[in-house]
Design a protein around this motif. Structure first.
Motif, PDB file in Angstrom:
ATOM      1  N   GLY A 152       0.620  -1.345  -0.038  1.00 41.97           N
ATOM      2  CA  GLY A 152       0.059  -0.029  -0.029  1.00 41.97           C
ATOM      3  C   GLY A 152       0.777   1.150   0.047  1.00 41.97           C
ATOM      4  N   LEU A 153       2.018   1.194   0.273  1.00 37.77           N
ATOM      5  CA  LEU A 153       3.002   2.293   0.111  1.00 37.77           C
ATOM      6  C   LEU A 153       2.973   3.031  -1.170  1.00 37.77           C
ATOM      7  N   GLU A 154       2.487   4.131  -1.354  1.00 40.43           N
ATOM      8  CA  GLU A 154       2.456   5.172  -2.728  1.00 40.43           C
ATOM      9  C   GLU A 154       3.824   5.794  -3.021  1.00 40.43           C
ATOM     10  N   SER A 155       4.256   6.303  -1.938  1.00 44.12           N
ATOM     11  CA  SER A 155       5.377   7.333  -1.984  1.00 44.12           C
ATOM     12  C   SER A 155       6.393   7.560  -0.925  1.00 44.12           C
ATOM     13  N   ILE A 156       7.469   7.898  -1.124  1.00 48.29           N
ATOM     14  CA  ILE A 156       8.527   8.020   0.135  1.00 48.29           C
ATOM     15  C   ILE A 156       8.958   9.407  -0.347  1.00 48.29           C
ATOM     16  N   GLU A 157       8.378  10.538   0.467  1.00 49.44           N
ATOM     17  CA  GLU A 157       8.602  11.770   0.387  1.00 49.44           C
ATOM     18  C   GLU A 157      10.047  12.272   0.814  1.00 49.44           C
TER      19      GLU A 157
END
Length: 97
Positions: free
Chosen positions: A89-94
């Motif tokens: 479910g991880l969409e992005s690492i900002e």
């Protein structure tokens, strides 16, 4: 003058990530995000430090949170990115601090 290196390892990592939490989850959004992020090897604990945004969708809520990850072993930023990329479910690492 002190010598610094980008390869220094630490056992605690702060990051800002965006993760998808399915609708109908058994617990609240924060608890579900912590549980998803705490799965896997080498993780000692996860805490949600701040909520940046909530974006409700039809089948899930997309949440951006500031987190602190505690590791059982020292991790480089590159290792943290690889580990986070495998979180369901991880969409992005900002940002990783």
């Amino acid at each position: 003058m002190a010598i610094t290196s980008d390869n220094d390892t630490e056992s605690t990592t702060a990051a800002v990530v965006t993760i998808r939490i399915p609708c109908g989850a058994d617990s609240d959004i924060v608890t579900d995000a912590e549980e998803r992020l705490s799965r896997g090897e080498d993780i000692d604990g996860v805490s949600i430090d701040e909520l940046h945004s909530l974006d409700p969708k039809l089948s899930a809520t997309v949440v951006t949170v500031g987190i602190t990850l505690r590791w059982t072993a020292a991790m480089t930023d590159a290792e943290v990115r690889c580990w986070l990329a495998e979180v369901p479910g991880l969409e992005s690492i900002e940002r990783i601090k």
